[in-house]
Design a protein around this motif. Structure first.
Motif, PDB file in Angstrom:
ATOM      1  N   SER A 189       0.661  -0.964   0.112  1.00 26.45           N
ATOM      2  CA  SER A 189       0.043   0.215   0.194  1.00 26.45           C
ATOM      3  C   SER A 189       0.867   1.172   0.161  1.00 26.45           C
ATOM      4  O   SER A 189       1.920   1.678   0.588  1.00 26.45           O
ATOM      5  N   GLU A 190       0.939   2.282  -1.241  1.00 25.12           N
ATOM      6  CA  GLU A 190       1.473   3.710  -0.983  1.00 25.12           C
ATOM      7  C   GLU A 190       0.425   4.196  -1.660  1.00 25.12           C
ATOM      8  O   GLU A 190       0.838   5.422  -1.716  1.00 25.12           O
ATOM      9  N   HIS A 191      -0.149   3.591  -3.397  1.00 30.31           N
ATOM     10  CA  HIS A 191      -0.713   4.510  -4.074  1.00 30.31           C
ATOM     11  C   HIS A 191      -1.994   4.953  -3.121  1.00 30.31           C
ATOM     12  O   HIS A 191      -2.269   4.395  -2.444  1.00 30.31           O
ATOM     13  N   ASP A 192      -2.442   6.738  -4.141  1.00 22.61           N
ATOM     14  CA  ASP A 192      -3.457   7.189  -3.791  1.00 22.61           C
ATOM     15  C   ASP A 192      -4.549   6.479  -4.129  1.00 22.61           C
ATOM     16  O   ASP A 192      -5.490   7.191  -3.752  1.00 22.61           O
ATOM     17  N   LYS A 193      -4.751   5.807  -5.519  1.00 22.50           N
ATOM     18  CA  LYS A 193      -5.658   6.025  -6.146  1.00 22.50           C
ATOM     19  C   LYS A 193      -5.483   4.676  -6.836  1.00 22.50           C
ATOM     20  O   LYS A 193      -4.250   4.756  -6.730  1.00 22.50           O
ATOM     21  N   ILE A 194      -6.571   4.389  -7.786  1.00 21.87           N
ATOM     22  CA  ILE A 194      -6.565   3.374  -8.138  1.00 21.87           C
ATOM     23  C   ILE A 194      -5.101   2.423  -9.013  1.00 21.87           C
ATOM     24  O   ILE A 194      -4.568   3.691  -9.439  1.00 21.87           O
ATOM     25  N   THR A 196       4.763  -0.201 -10.289  1.00 21.84           N
ATOM     26  CA  THR A 196       3.418  -0.329 -10.282  1.00 21.84           C
ATOM     27  C   THR A 196       2.722   1.268 -10.892  1.00 21.84           C
ATOM     28  O   THR A 196       3.530   2.234 -10.827  1.00 21.84           O
ATOM     29  N   SER A 197       2.379   1.413 -11.413  1.00 16.83           N
ATOM     30  CA  SER A 197       1.444   2.893 -11.692  1.00 16.83           C
ATOM     31  C   SER A 197       0.085   3.075 -11.773  1.00 16.83           C
ATOM     32  O   SER A 197      -0.356   1.961 -11.182  1.00 16.83           O
ATOM     33  N   THR A 247       9.589   2.538  -3.185  1.00 19.57           N
ATOM     34  CA  THR A 247      10.942   3.724  -3.590  1.00 19.57           C
ATOM     35  C   THR A 247       9.707   5.264  -5.148  1.00 19.57           C
ATOM     36  O   THR A 247       9.958   4.398  -5.333  1.00 19.57           O
ATOM     37  N   LEU A 248       9.686   6.031  -4.214  1.00 15.95           N
ATOM     38  CA  LEU A 248       8.954   7.343  -4.854  1.00 15.95           C
ATOM     39  C   LEU A 248       9.962   7.403  -6.511  1.00 15.95           C
ATOM     40  O   LEU A 248      10.540   7.519  -6.387  1.00 15.95           O
ATOM     41  N   ALA A 275       4.286   6.097 -10.500  1.00 19.54           N
ATOM     42  CA  ALA A 275       4.809   4.632 -10.440  1.00 19.54           C
ATOM     43  C   ALA A 275       5.122   4.250  -8.696  1.00 19.54           C
ATOM     44  O   ALA A 275       6.643   5.534  -8.095  1.00 19.54           O
ATOM     45  N   TYR A 276       5.925   3.679  -8.241  1.00 19.94           N
ATOM     46  CA  TYR A 276       6.756   3.235  -7.019  1.00 19.94           C
ATOM     47  C   TYR A 276       7.230   2.069  -7.501  1.00 19.94           C
ATOM     48  O   TYR A 276       7.063   1.143  -8.492  1.00 19.94           O
TER      49      TYR A 276
END
Lengths: 405, 155
Positions: free
Chosen positions: A52-57, A72-73, A98-99, A79-80
């Motif tokens: 978990s790190e993204h704030d949208k889908i 991931t995008s 890592t951002l 992207a991380y």
């Protein structure tokens, strides 16, 4: 003929799936902000970790098989890169994000590691593709943007085996081939059918979809000398840049949204028609060879393939809604909302019960892929043997069946 | 309260994507298109009088007028096509449709939808359009309908 392996991972759509190198784990995004990792246990997949790190889908996931990194995008424009490290406090192994500085102002739509796993490309709605590479001095991932001449959202990308060229499919109805050469990372590539001198953002090819559909998916052949793209006008196109030929196959089913090459002469492609089709050919022509989903056979779960709509001469036009009205008309049966839930009335004859959104090679070296995996809106993950091709039930064959009745 | 949805946000965009950039324009100029279409009318009438419906259909579906500034030619071609559809026996339709090239099938489907979109359906009989639509879908599938929806080269 071997049966496909079917795993129901979730009741929600699977936006994207990516296996690790030895296929013991799979990372999926279940239409949410999190990545869920599943581990194979016997004939089942058990959820293990959640990233978990993204704030949208999350829109896309790719897992580099050799360096064991996940990228991931997401619609949050970020992207991380996730790497397994030992947590200094607990001593356990965790996935550390890592951002990546993408510098885009719209959603990131698709992500893919380069073959050497030292770069990745992020497609986006900002009419740009971010080519990201690691800067050891700053200890972060930096990006350079491919912008011209993209006029709309980029929906998919694919890397050439030489780690430099990148194909992109876009909603401006074009498939393009770019150079994504990064001086500090890449060696000068050898000359290929796509060109000799390849500075960053060189356009090596631009191809329109024949009847004006968004280009959903692109793919280089294992050698990198052929490009295939499928678009929303229900066509798949195979481009030979050397021999100036483009083969277009107009499908009589719904559009394909994802494809992968299994050998230099075969492509598996799938989409809104819920089954993976096999296309085969060479320089002298291409055709639809069949489907991996033998709709005549019993499902692996046992029993005949129950469901309506199979005898319809027009495929999926004959849907559950159609049957509801037909039953109401012919038998006087009115189905009130909620009553039909779980009755299986809308079950399709195919293994996947909804659009297939992703097909990836599962087993075998590039150019000799023996199995592919698919995931889709129905929450299923399926592994198919690419050699068990069945003839496609053509509409005319179905019509013949109708006349016999 | 939804007024903001009517704001033309494209006017604030420097790099706006225009309709005509979405497809390749017809290389012929509008006047040539109109004369081409007019000359087809006679040829089609000739084929029809010989009972050669497949030939007439291929004539009218070959390089149809599309794009802006050719409204007259578009309407004329539709009228010509409708005259063919009207003079075909329903039992002959499946064989005729099957013999068409995939491109011609797509174009025929475009005209069927155009016919259905006419206010009051013009002088076209609805049942005839629906019969052709049904037979064409049986042969060319849903893919053909999808192509009509995506193709910006509207007839």
């Amino acid at each position: 003929m071997s049966q496909p392996e079917v795993y129901s991972l979730a009741q929600t759509p699977i936006t994207s799936h990516a296996f690790n190198g030895d296929r013991s784990q799979v990372a999926v995004s279940l239409s949410s902000k999190d990545v869920q990792i599943f581990e194979r246990q016997g004939h089942d997949w058990q959820p293990t970790e959640t990233l978990s790190e993204h704030d949208k889908i999350i829109t896309s996931i790719d897992w580099a098989p050799n360096t064991n990194r996940i990228v991931t995008s997401s619609q949050d424009r970020n992207a991380y890169v996730w790497q397994q490290t030992v947590d200094p406090q607990t001593g356990s192994t965790i996935w550390k994000p890592t951002l990546v500085l993408l510098r885009i102002n719209r959603a990131a739509t698709y992500v893919k590691w380069s073959p050497n796993e030292d770069k990745f490309a992020v497609a986006s709605g900002a009419r740009a593709i971010a080519i990201c590479s690691f800067d050891p001095e700053g200890d972060w991932w930096v990006s350079r943007l491919l912008k011209k001449p993209i006029r709309s959202t980029v929906l998919s990308v694919d890397w050439h085996p030489n780690n430099v060229l990148l194909a992109a499919g876009s909603a401006d109805m074009k498939a393009r081939v770019f150079s994504a050469y990064i001086k500090d990372v890449d060696k000068r590539p050898a000359a290929s059918v796509w060109g000799e001198k390849l500075p960053f953002n060189t356009i090596c090819g631009e191809y329109s979809s024949p009847s004006g559909g968004w280009v959903h998916t692109v793919g280089f052949s294992p050698s990198g000398d052929i490009l295939a793209f499928a678009s929303h006008d229900s066509t798949i196109n195979i481009v030979y840049p050397g021999g100036p030929a483009i083969y277009t196959i107009k499908s009589n089913t719904l559009p394909l949204v994802t494809l992968t090459w299994t050998t230099e002469e075969t492509i598996v492609a799938a989409g809104h028609d819920c089954q993976p089709y096999v296309f085969s050919g060479n320089e002298s022509g291409w055709q639809l060879a069949g489907t991996l989903d033998d709709t005549n056979a019993a499902k692996s779960s046992g029993g005949n393939r129950a469901g309506y709509g199979g005898a319809s001469p027009v495929g999926r036009l004959n849907s559950a809604a159609f049957n509801t009205f037909r039953n109401a008309d012919s038998r006087g049966m009115g189905s009130s909302p909620g009553q039909s839930a779980g009755s299986g009335e809308s079950e399709l004859f195919t293994v996947h019960q909804n659009t297939i959104t992703s097909v990836r090679p599962y087993d075998g070296a590039p150019g000799a892929v023996s199995r592919v995996s698919t995931s889709g809106v129905d929450g299923k993950l399926v592994v198919w043997d690419v050699n068990s091709v069945s003839p496609v039930q053509t509409l005319t064959a179905k019509m013949g069946g109708l006349h016999l009745k | 309260m939804d007024a903001f949805r009517k704001i033309d946000i494209d006017q604030y965009e420097e790099d706006v994507l225009l309709e005509e950039e979405l497809y390749d324009a017809d290389p012929r100029d509008p006047a040539t298109v109109l004369t081409d279409t007019k000359s087809k009318v006679g040829a089609v009438r000739g084929s029809l009088s010989k009972g050669d419906i497949a030939g007439a259909l291929n004539l009218v579906l070959d390089s149809p007028p599309y794009g802006p500034n050719v409204e007259e030619a578009k309407n004329l071609n539709l009228q010509t096509l409708v005259s063919i559809l009207n003079s075909t026996k329903s039992t002959e339709i499946p064989a005729i449709v099957r013999a068409l090239s995939p491109d011609a099938q797509d174009t025929l489907m475009k005209y069927l939808y155009k016919g259905m979109a006419l206010p009051g359906w013009g002088d076209v009989s609805g049942s005839i359009l629906l019969t052709w639509h049904e037979k064409l879908t049986e042969v060319a599938g849903t893919g053909c309908i999808v192509r009509v929806m995506t193709d910006r080269r509207t007839v």
